[in-house]
Design a protein around this motif. Sequence first.
Motif, PDB file in Angstrom:
ATOM      1  N   GLU A 189     -14.176  -4.197 -11.115  1.00  0.00           N
ATOM      2  CA  GLU A 189     -15.109  -4.247  -9.993  1.00  0.00           C
ATOM      3  C   GLU A 189     -16.432  -3.575 -10.347  1.00  0.00           C
ATOM      4  OE1 GLU A 189     -11.767  -4.191  -6.434  1.00  0.00           O
ATOM      5  OE2 GLU A 189     -12.684  -2.333  -7.077  1.00  0.00           O
ATOM      6  N   CYS A 190     -16.368  -2.478 -11.093  1.00  0.00           N
ATOM      7  CA  CYS A 190     -17.596  -1.809 -11.519  1.00  0.00           C
ATOM      8  C   CYS A 190     -18.410  -2.714 -12.441  1.00  0.00           C
ATOM      9  CB  CYS A 190     -17.268  -0.503 -12.231  1.00  0.00           C
ATOM     10  SG  CYS A 190     -16.813   0.821 -11.128  1.00  0.00           S
ATOM     11  N   LEU A 191     -17.736  -3.430 -13.338  1.00  0.00           N
ATOM     12  CA  LEU A 191     -18.449  -4.342 -14.235  1.00  0.00           C
ATOM     13  C   LEU A 191     -19.098  -5.476 -13.465  1.00  0.00           C
ATOM     14  CD1 LEU A 191     -16.015  -4.518 -17.276  1.00  0.00           C
ATOM     15  CD2 LEU A 191     -18.241  -3.401 -17.136  1.00  0.00           C
ATOM     16  N   VAL A 192     -18.403  -6.002 -12.474  1.00  0.00           N
ATOM     17  CA  VAL A 192     -18.968  -7.076 -11.652  1.00  0.00           C
ATOM     18  C   VAL A 192     -20.163  -6.559 -10.856  1.00  0.00           C
ATOM     19  CG1 VAL A 192     -18.513  -8.607  -9.711  1.00  0.00           C
ATOM     20  CG2 VAL A 192     -16.835  -8.386 -11.538  1.00  0.00           C
ATOM     21  N   LEU A 239     -22.105  -4.075 -11.648  1.00  0.00           N
ATOM     22  CA  LEU A 239     -23.184  -3.846 -12.605  1.00  0.00           C
ATOM     23  C   LEU A 239     -23.873  -5.166 -12.960  1.00  0.00           C
ATOM     24  CD1 LEU A 239     -24.689  -1.903 -14.493  1.00  0.00           C
ATOM     25  CD2 LEU A 239     -22.954  -2.422 -16.207  1.00  0.00           C
ATOM     26  N   ALA A 240     -23.105  -6.217 -13.167  1.00  0.00           N
ATOM     27  CA  ALA A 240     -23.684  -7.530 -13.478  1.00  0.00           C
ATOM     28  C   ALA A 240     -24.520  -8.044 -12.312  1.00  0.00           C
ATOM     29  CB  ALA A 240     -22.574  -8.514 -13.825  1.00  0.00           C
ATOM     30  N   VAL A 241     -24.067  -7.830 -11.101  1.00  0.00           N
ATOM     31  CA  VAL A 241     -24.828  -8.266  -9.916  1.00  0.00           C
ATOM     32  C   VAL A 241     -26.144  -7.495  -9.818  1.00  0.00           C
ATOM     33  CG1 VAL A 241     -24.824  -8.269  -7.398  1.00  0.00           C
ATOM     34  CG2 VAL A 241     -22.828  -9.090  -8.647  1.00  0.00           C
ATOM     35  N   VAL A 248     -27.842  -6.060 -12.241  1.00  0.00           N
ATOM     36  CA  VAL A 248     -28.739  -6.494 -13.318  1.00  0.00           C
ATOM     37  C   VAL A 248     -29.328  -7.875 -12.996  1.00  0.00           C
ATOM     38  CG1 VAL A 248     -28.795  -7.194 -15.746  1.00  0.00           C
ATOM     39  CG2 VAL A 248     -27.684  -5.066 -15.084  1.00  0.00           C
ATOM     40  N   ALA A 249     -28.515  -8.768 -12.471  1.00  0.00           N
ATOM     41  CA  ALA A 249     -29.003 -10.100 -12.120  1.00  0.00           C
ATOM     42  C   ALA A 249     -30.054 -10.037 -11.023  1.00  0.00           C
ATOM     43  CB  ALA A 249     -27.835 -10.981 -11.690  1.00  0.00           C
ATOM     44  N   GLN A 268     -33.848 -11.264 -11.542  1.00  0.00           N
ATOM     45  CA  GLN A 268     -34.233 -12.456 -10.788  1.00  0.00           C
ATOM     46  C   GLN A 268     -35.344 -12.190  -9.789  1.00  0.00           C
ATOM     47  OE1 GLN A 268     -33.205 -15.725 -10.819  1.00  0.00           O
ATOM     48  NE2 GLN A 268     -32.243 -15.194 -12.755  1.00  0.00           N
TER      49      GLN A 268
END
Length: 51
Positions: free
Chosen positions: A19-22, A24-26, A28-29, A33
């Motif tokens: 969940e932390c990786l997801v 973090l990806a959100v 950064v995106a 964007q």
Amino acid sequence: MYAALWRALPGPRWLKALECLVLLAVVVAVLFQWVFPVVAELLPFNENTVG
């Protein structure tokens, strides 16, 4: 802040890590964007002089 986030996420340790990786990806995106293009126009770094 990270400890509070870790405690707030549900599930076992491996699920919290995923969940932390997801998250973090959100983050950064969203930054690449929407936030950085808006802020880039306000920064004085567009006038590069190399030479």
